[in-house]
Structure formats: structure tokens, C-alpha cells
Enzyme design. Structure first.
Site, PDB file in Angstrom:
ATOM      1  N   HIS A 160       5.596   4.438  12.604  1.00 10.77           N
ATOM      2  CA  HIS A 160       5.519   4.352  11.123  1.00 10.77           C
ATOM      3  C   HIS A 160       6.460   5.436  10.599  1.00 10.77           C
ATOM      4  O   HIS A 160       6.060   6.579  10.402  1.00 10.77           O
ATOM      5  CB  HIS A 160       4.064   4.587  10.703  1.00 10.77           C
ATOM      6  CG  HIS A 160       3.809   4.635   9.222  1.00 10.77           C
ATOM      7  ND1 HIS A 160       3.138   3.645   8.534  1.00 10.77           N
ATOM      8  CD2 HIS A 160       4.096   5.574   8.288  1.00 10.77           C
ATOM      9  CE1 HIS A 160       3.019   3.978   7.265  1.00 10.77           C
ATOM     10  NE2 HIS A 160       3.590   5.148   7.083  1.00 10.77           N
ATOM     11  N   CYS A 171       4.179   9.310   0.306  1.00 13.44           N
ATOM     12  CA  CYS A 171       2.795   9.747   0.207  1.00 13.44           C
ATOM     13  C   CYS A 171       2.698  10.747  -0.931  1.00 13.44           C
ATOM     14  O   CYS A 171       3.411  11.748  -0.944  1.00 13.44           O
ATOM     15  CB  CYS A 171       2.339  10.390   1.505  1.00 13.44           C
ATOM     16  SG  CYS A 171       0.688  11.089   1.358  1.00 13.44           S
ATOM     17  N   ARG A 206       0.842  -1.212   0.000  1.00 14.46           N
ATOM     18  CA  ARG A 206       0.000   0.000   0.000  1.00 14.46           C
ATOM     19  C   ARG A 206       0.872   1.255   0.000  1.00 14.46           C
ATOM     20  O   ARG A 206       0.969   1.948  -1.002  1.00 14.46           O
ATOM     21  CB  ARG A 206      -0.955  -0.044   1.218  1.00 14.46           C
ATOM     22  CG  ARG A 206      -2.066   0.992   1.172  1.00 14.46           C
ATOM     23  CD  ARG A 206      -1.647   2.408   1.571  1.00 14.46           C
ATOM     24  NE  ARG A 206      -1.072   2.502   2.903  1.00 14.46           N
ATOM     25  CZ  ARG A 206      -0.510   3.618   3.364  1.00 14.46           C
ATOM     26  NH1 ARG A 206      -0.451   4.706   2.623  1.00 14.46           N
ATOM     27  NH2 ARG A 206       0.034   3.640   4.574  1.00 14.46           N
ATOM     28  N   ASP A 207       1.553   1.525   1.099  1.00 10.72           N
ATOM     29  CA  ASP A 207       2.327   2.772   1.195  1.00 10.72           C
ATOM     30  C   ASP A 207       3.421   2.781   0.133  1.00 10.72           C
ATOM     31  O   ASP A 207       3.754   3.834  -0.429  1.00 10.72           O
ATOM     32  CB  ASP A 207       2.946   2.876   2.599  1.00 10.72           C
ATOM     33  CG  ASP A 207       3.218   4.309   3.018  1.00 10.72           C
ATOM     34  OD1 ASP A 207       3.275   5.185   2.141  1.00 10.72           O
ATOM     35  OD2 ASP A 207       3.394   4.556   4.224  1.00 10.72           O
ATOM     36  N   HIS A 228       9.058   7.072   8.013  1.00 10.31           N
ATOM     37  CA  HIS A 228       9.639   7.137   6.666  1.00 10.31           C
ATOM     38  C   HIS A 228      11.122   7.471   6.813  1.00 10.31           C
ATOM     39  O   HIS A 228      11.543   8.101   7.780  1.00 10.31           O
ATOM     40  CB  HIS A 228       8.882   8.165   5.813  1.00 10.31           C
ATOM     41  CG  HIS A 228       7.543   7.645   5.351  1.00 10.31           C
ATOM     42  ND1 HIS A 228       7.332   7.180   4.070  1.00 10.31           N
ATOM     43  CD2 HIS A 228       6.370   7.473   6.008  1.00 10.31           C
ATOM     44  CE1 HIS A 228       6.079   6.765   3.951  1.00 10.31           C
ATOM     45  NE2 HIS A 228       5.475   6.933   5.126  1.00 10.31           N
ATOM     46  N   ASN A 253       9.162   4.225   3.304  1.00  8.15           N
ATOM     47  CA  ASN A 253       9.197   3.837   4.716  1.00  8.15           C
ATOM     48  C   ASN A 253      10.554   3.219   5.021  1.00  8.15           C
ATOM     49  O   ASN A 253      11.296   2.822   4.132  1.00  8.15           O
ATOM     50  CB  ASN A 253       8.156   2.743   4.988  1.00  8.15           C
ATOM     51  CG  ASN A 253       6.758   3.239   4.835  1.00  8.15           C
ATOM     52  OD1 ASN A 253       6.265   3.343   3.729  1.00  8.15           O
ATOM     53  ND2 ASN A 253       6.116   3.552   5.933  1.00  8.15           N
TER      54      ASN A 253
END
Ligand code: HMG
Ligand code: MG
Length: 296
Positions: free
Chosen positions: A205, A238, A13-14, A207, A247
Site C-alpha cells: 500500500h 492520511c 476511502r483513502d 503512497h 496512493n
């Protein structure tokens, strides 16, 4: 038995939401199969957002329908509103994540509403999800800095985190969206959150834009955090955060945790192979220092 750390793999996803080229469902599922084979048990597989906003996440329903069912493997998907939640439930999701922010400008740019409006939306998402037996995770973005507003007050992060918890989010993932944090600011932010929430409910979380993510994990471990999000090969970013890169690479996280004596359940060789698979499909090289060292 070593103490266990929970890893939430967010690469599908990310990671993939921020790749320039579109990636077909087959490749996304191929990546997820390899991540499961490597031992990852929590995988954020998809995102039910507007395809006009994030075209790379189109096909999420197909991805969710095709992910391998395996004992102990949990999949989740982003759902910013009731439209997203309905689509996620129809695709068989048993867990969704709402995503808010500690910065007004980022909230507007990312989900087109204020923080207050977003929390109202998330409350209805959480209520409906839980009534359908779907678990809800909550993100707070920009916890260590905003691309539009600069520094973000730890107290604001803690306030949003607590509100997400109150509406039923079982875990709050604290997003350093643009990788601006360092161990000192990470600790200050966590200490503010810990005044309101138990450490078992918090996830990091981070990055890795400025190469600080592993150091921020170490600072979080020292404060008792035992859940971290990461992305195979350091994929990610993002699309609504200028300057956001991937990430923390899952390979680097696993190496760090194993070296510090924590149990992760992940086979590092298989994980590196999963990274090589997606990098070959994307025509890019790995952002994981550990994967580069292991394949040199
Ligand atoms: P909006 O334009 O305000 O929405 O966008 P709207 O309710 O006015 O609807 C506009 C159109 O979108 C309508 O279609 C809706 O049906 C459709 P039209 O009538 O024009 O044809 N729509 C949807 N379609 C599919 N799925 C949906 C959906 N909702 C409405 N769920 C919205 C608001 C939230 C939808 C939009 O801003 C959006 O999709 N934003 C997503 C942005 C995003 O995905 N960002 C990346 C994820 S967050 C992140 O990466 C940070 C994180 O990793 C943590 C960290 O690192 O900090 C989590
Ligand atoms: Mg992120």
C-alpha cells in the site's frame, strides 16, 4: 493465462478521506459504480471512524447500503474499534479493516492510543467480526517511515504484521503512509515480514508522495507480492500524517502490471473515465501520469 495480481481499490476511502471539500453519498456511489464497471473487484468503500476525526467519511453507512451488488465484487470498510465494527455490520459490510502502525507517535495521532492498546482493541474487533462471518484485513502504517519519528525498523513492521495475522487478519497491507520508501528500503521491509508471514498474505500500500510508488511495486513484485492497494487518479492521503499525498494511482498500477504481463481484469479506458468523473466532481486534475497521457 497470465499470472493475476489482485488490486484493492482504496480511492473511495483513502482517496476521499483526505479531500478538503465534503463529497455527497451520490458522488461516492457514482464513483464506486464506475470502478466496478472498470473491472475492479476489491473496493474499500467506506470508513466507520469518528466523524469528528474524519468528517469526509460521514455517510459511510449510506454508501455501503447503496454500493452495487455484483458477482465477485467485494467491498470493505475501515473499523478501528467495536463502535465502528457494529456500524459496519449494521450497514451490511462483509469485510472490515483494522489499521495499526509500526510507529508509536503515528498510532497516537491517528487513533489516539499506543500500538499495544490498538492491538488489544483490534483483537476484540477481529473476534467479533469473525464470529459474525465478517472477514478482517489488517493495515500496518508507516512501514517505510513516520512523519513524526523518521525511519522505522523493518523488524517493528514485521512484528506488528505478525500480531495482526495471529488475531485473524487474512491479509496484511503494508502502508508507506508518507511515500518515503524506495525499492531498496521496500525490499528490506518485505524481507523482514517474509521471515514471519507467507508472501500470499502481504499487500503493498504505497503512497506516491515522492514518486517512488511504482518502483516500490516493481521491487515487491520481484519478491513475489501479488496484491497491491491503489487509488483511482492517485486520490488520497492520511489526514493524520503531515505531508501524506495520494496512493499510487490505480491507472499507473494497471499500466505497469499490464506492461509486465500480469492479468488485472481492469479496463484501463473505463478506469480513466472513473477518474475523470471524480476529478470533475472535486474540481481537481488527475495525479495519474497514465491518465494524463491517455487524455492528452
Ligand atoms: P477517541 O476519541 O479516542 O475515541 O478516538 P473514544 O472511544 O474515546 O470516543 C470518543 C467519541 O468518538 C465518542 O463520541 C464515541 O462514541 C465516538 P462522543 O461520546 O464524544 O459523542 N466514536 C466513534 N464514532 C463513530 N465511529 C467510531 C467511533 N469510535 C468512537 N468508530 C478513534 C478513537 C479511533 C475513534 C479516532 O481516533 C478515529 O476515528 N480515528 C480515525 C483516524 C482515521 O480515520 N485516519 C485515517 C485512516 S488510516 C490511514 O489512512 C492509513 C492507511 O491508509 C494505511 C497507510 O497509508 O499507511 C489505512
Ligand atoms: Mg493509505
Amino acid at each position: 493465462m497470465n499470472e493475476r495480481v489482485k488490486i484493492v481499490e482504496v480511492g473511495p476511502r483513502d482517496g476521499l478521506q483526505n479531500e478538503k471539500q465534503s463529497i455527497d453519498v451520490e458522488t461516492k456511489v457514482g464513483l464506486i459504480e464506475r470502478l466496478v464497471a472498470a473491472g475492479l473487484r476489491h473496493i474499500e468503500a467506506a470508513s466507520f471512524v469518528s466523524p469528528k476525526w474524519v468528517p469526509q467519511m460521514a455517510g459511510s453507512a449510506d454508501v455501503m447500503r447503496r454500493v452495487p451488488a455484483a458477482p465477485g465484487v467485494h467491498y470493505s470498510a475501515l473499523a478501528p474499534n467495536l463502535t465502528g465494527l457494529q456500524a459496519a455490520i449494521e450497514a451490511g459490510c462483509k469485510e472490515v479493516a483494522v489499521f495499526g502502525a509500526a510507529s508509536e507517535s503515528f498510532s497516537q495521532r491517528n487513533i489516539n492510543c499506543s500500538i499495544r492498546e490498538s492491538l488489544e482493541r483490534f483483537r476484540s474487533v477481529a473476534e467479533l467480526a469473525m464470529s459474525e462471518g465478517v472477514k478482517v484485513r489488517g493495515y500496518v502504517s508507516c512501514v517505510l517511515g513516520c512523519p513524526y519519528e523518521g525511519p522505522v525498523a523493518p523488524e517493528k513492521v514485521a512484528e506488528v504484521a505478525e500480531l495482526l495475522s495471529e488475531m485473524g487478519c487474512y491479509e496484511i497491507s503494508l502502508g508507506d503512509t508518507i511515500g518515503r520508501g524506495n525499492p531498496l528500503t521496500t525490499a528490506r521491509m518485505l524481507e523482514a515480514c517474509l521471515k514471519r508471514l507467507p508472501v500470499s498474505q502481504l499487500a503493498g500500500h504505497y503512497h506516491d508522495t515522492f514518486g517512488m510508488a511504482a518502483a516500490n511495486v516493481a521491487a515487491s513484485l520481484a519478491l513475489g507480492v501479488r496484491t497491491f492497494d491503489s487509488s483511482v487518479s492517485g486520490l488520497g492521503g492520511c489526514p493524520y500524517a503531515a505531508g501524506a499525498s495520494g496512493n499510487l494511482a490505480t491507472e499507473d498500477l494497471v499500466y505497469l502490471l499490464q506492461g509486465m504481463g500480469f492479468e488485472t481484469g481492469v479496463d484501463l479506458d473505463k478506469l480513466v473515465a472513473a477518474g475523470s468523473f471524480i476529478n470533475a466532481a472535486l474540481g481537481r486534475s488527475s495525479n495519474s501520469r497514465v491518465a494524463l497521457a491517455m487524455t492528452a
